[in-house]
Write an enzyme that holds these catalytic residues in place. Structure first.
Site, mmCIF file in Angstrom:
data_model
loop_
_atom_site.group_PDB
_atom_site.id
_atom_site.type_symbol
_atom_site.label_atom_id
_atom_site.label_comp_id
_atom_site.label_asym_id
_atom_site.label_seq_id
_atom_site.Cartn_x
_atom_site.Cartn_y
_atom_site.Cartn_z
ATOM 1 C CE1 TYR A 18 -1.039 -0.855 1.998
ATOM 2 C CE2 TYR A 18 -2.464 -1.953 0.414
ATOM 3 C CZ TYR A 18 -2.197 -1.543 1.705
ATOM 4 O OH TYR A 18 -3.078 -1.838 2.706
ATOM 5 C CG HIS A 77 3.152 -4.462 9.746
ATOM 6 N ND1 HIS A 77 2.290 -5.513 9.971
ATOM 7 C CD2 HIS A 77 2.948 -4.077 8.459
ATOM 8 C CE1 HIS A 77 1.601 -5.765 8.859
ATOM 9 N NE2 HIS A 77 1.978 -4.901 7.925
ATOM 10 C CB THR A 107 6.717 -3.916 4.488
ATOM 11 O OG1 THR A 107 6.050 -3.094 3.540
ATOM 12 C CG2 THR A 107 6.445 -5.373 4.173
ATOM 13 N NE ARG A 147 -4.012 -6.353 2.777
ATOM 14 C CZ ARG A 147 -2.772 -6.129 3.189
ATOM 15 N NH1 ARG A 147 -1.943 -7.138 3.393
ATOM 16 N NH2 ARG A 147 -2.360 -4.906 3.429
ATOM 17 C CG ASP A 148 -1.665 -6.606 7.008
ATOM 18 O OD1 ASP A 148 -1.171 -7.708 7.305
ATOM 19 O OD2 ASP A 148 -0.959 -5.620 6.743
ATOM 20 C CG HIS A 192 0.086 -0.650 6.137
ATOM 21 N ND1 HIS A 192 -1.118 -1.177 5.723
ATOM 22 C CD2 HIS A 192 0.817 -1.720 6.532
ATOM 23 C CE1 HIS A 192 -1.107 -2.507 5.853
ATOM 24 N NE2 HIS A 192 0.064 -2.860 6.338
ATOM 25 C CD GLU A 228 5.618 -6.005 -0.487
ATOM 26 O OE1 GLU A 228 5.692 -6.115 -1.722
ATOM 27 O OE2 GLU A 228 5.523 -6.972 0.291
#
Ligand code: KIV
Length: 506
Positions: free
Chosen positions: A142, A207, A177, A14-15, A205, A144
């Protein structure tokens, strides 16, 4: 010490697929999904965003069909939206049972993108969760832009978490995010939340926009995060997500109080497969999985490996299904060459080893990357000089131009006497040979005919590396071959010729 099991959710499909210009086919997605769950043994996989396309629908269907047969359905997740159940219908029709519901984790996003109040947003979220429940769908949520939410609208985040604590959901997912957190903030924000809601499950999560993905994940774990979202090769939106490979090694080596179910040994295999399917090349210096990261280049390291493993680190290549390599080049030294010879099952005495080392240093000086596969060619090039070197080609100019015949000027020394000669020919090497022949004619020596000229690149050599020319020479009564090795094809032929001349005069 009690050891806590961390849930690893892989979001490569997905990501990871949000990496610019990457699109997996349905069968590639299925192959990766099977490898992730069955071989790498991650706990969960996020395989698609709902409603994206017909192709994505088919991919989800294929994966859920397989997952249902293998009892993995509760491990297969789909990113869904607050859209009155349109996402839920899409994913249920495709056979999925877990939705990762995308909601707004910062006031900024809520007011400027959704243009809604928090109570409107929460109401719509609870309706979607309820719709999911009615259809047997488990919900994770989630938040975001949660990281900016914690920085700029903490009261909203807590209002949201208080609401979520009342909902029938399984996990809350905290995304950085934009990849803007520092390790200190990751720790502080996750700790604060975990202290407030000790009984809720929180995934982090991360990044990688500042290359802090792994550091932030480590901090989130130290602060009590229960799960992580990772991707193979660190693929993902913009600079990507925290990569599976280094994160798993970090947890295994530096966090004894934590464990994961991930099978390290399969990391390299899975990463290479995803590299292939995605077309996104793994950088050669990428920890754990890059082509060079288990290659010792400096000879002193290889020497230390032979002496009580002086350069040992826990990061042993075999853990990840890889092997240590010893580079050959100008800084490699005898120990690296010995290691490569051992791997090839070859042995050289000290004097020959010195000659081969010298030759590799010369090649290294000329920019060459010499590979293990080149080694037998270098050895035969260096060691077949069983004659006294009476002839030396000192210098030459070879010209090749459109509309003119190729020509050569060559200078050579024959037993301390130096000759210079010019000649033309059908090609550069032919012109060179004509010049050489005319010098030897003057001296009354007949040179053999050239009857075959073969060029090859040693297998395993890179295209810009070594080139071997093997020339077969013939006198009426005998035939013999000489070879030359160089990065330049014509130079390799000239080296083979120099050997022939020495054989003839000896
Ligand atoms: C789409 C969302 C969940 C995301 O990947 C992020 O916020 O990083």
């Amino acid at each position: 010490m009690s050891v806590k099991k961390i849930e690893i959710m892989d979001t490569t499909l997905r990501d990871g697929e949000q990496t610019s210009s990457v699109s997996f086919s349905a069968s590639e997605k299925l192959t990766i999904a099977i490898l992730l769950l069955e071989e790498l043994k991650v706990d969960r996989i996020e395989i698609a965003s709902a409603r994206v396309s017909e192709g994505e629908f088919q991919a989800v269907k294929e994966i859920t069909n397989w997952a249902a047969e293998h009892d993995y359905l509760d491990k297969v997740e789909v990113l869904s939206f607050v859209d009155n159940g349109i996402s839920i219908n899409w994913m249920v029709e495709a056979g999925a049972k877990v939705q990762n519901l995308l909601t707004k984790g910062s006031l900024n996003h809520l007011t400027h993108q959704l243009k809604k109040t928090s109570s409107q947003h929460f109401k719509e979220i609870s309706e979607v969760i309820k719709l999911g429940q009615d259809k047997g769908v488990v919900t994770n949520v989630y938040l975001e832009d949660w990281s900016n939410g914690m920085r700029n609208s903490k009261a909203y985040v807590y209002e949201f978490l208080d609401f979520l604590a009342t909902q029938p959901i399984k996990r809350i997912m905290l995304p950085d995010t934009l990849g803007v957190l520092t390790p200190e903030e990751s720790y502080a924000f996750v700790k604060e939340i975990k202290d407030t809601y000790p009984n809720l499950h929180f995934d982090f999560h991360g990044h990688n926009d500042y290359d802090l993905g792994v550091a932030n994940v480590m901090s989130a774990l130290q602060a009590g995060a229960d799960g992580l979202h990772l991707t193979i090769n660190g693929m993902g939106e913009r600079a990507g997500n925290a990569p599976m490979s280094s994160t798993i090694a970090v947890i295994n080596d530096f966090m004894p109080e934590l464990t994961t179910g991930v099978n390290e040994k399969m990391l390299y295999t899975v990463c290479k497969l995803v590299e292939n399917f995605s077309g996104v090349v793994i950088p050669s210096n990428k920890p754990i999985i890059g082509a060079n990261v288990f290659t010792q280049t400096a000879g002193i390291h290889a020497d230390g490996d032979n002496k009580n493993n002086l350069y040992f680190s826990d990061l042993m290549p075999e853990r990840f299904g890889r092997k240590r390599q010893y580079a050959l080049g100008k800084s490699s030294g005898k120990a690296n060459i010995q290691k490569n010879l051992q791997q090839l099952g070859l042995q050289l005495n000290d004097e020959d080893l010195k000659k081969v080392t010298q030759r590799i240093i010369e090649l290294g000086d000329k920019k060459q990357v010499v590979t293990k596969e080149d080694l037998p060619y270098i050895i035969s090039d260096v060691l077949d000089r069983t004659y006294e070197e009476k002839i030396k080609i000192n210098s030459y100019v070879l010209t090749h131009s459109k509309g003119l015949k190729p020509s050569t000027t060559v200078s050579l020394t024959i037993e301390e006497e130096t000759f210079e000669e010019n000649a033309q020919g059908d090609g550069q090497f032919d012109a060179f040979m004509n010049a050489i022949r005319s010098v030897f004619k003057r001296k009354g020596t007949i040179l053999p005919d050239l009857i075959d000229y073969a060029v090859r690149i040693p297998p395993g050599s890179r295209s810009d590396a070594l080139c071997e020319t093997i020339i077969t020479w013939k006198y009426p009564e005998k035939e013999f071959k000489t070879r030359g090795l160089d990065s330049d094809q014509t130079v390799s032929a000239i080296k083979a010729t120099e050997k022939m001349l020495n054989i003839v005069v000896n």
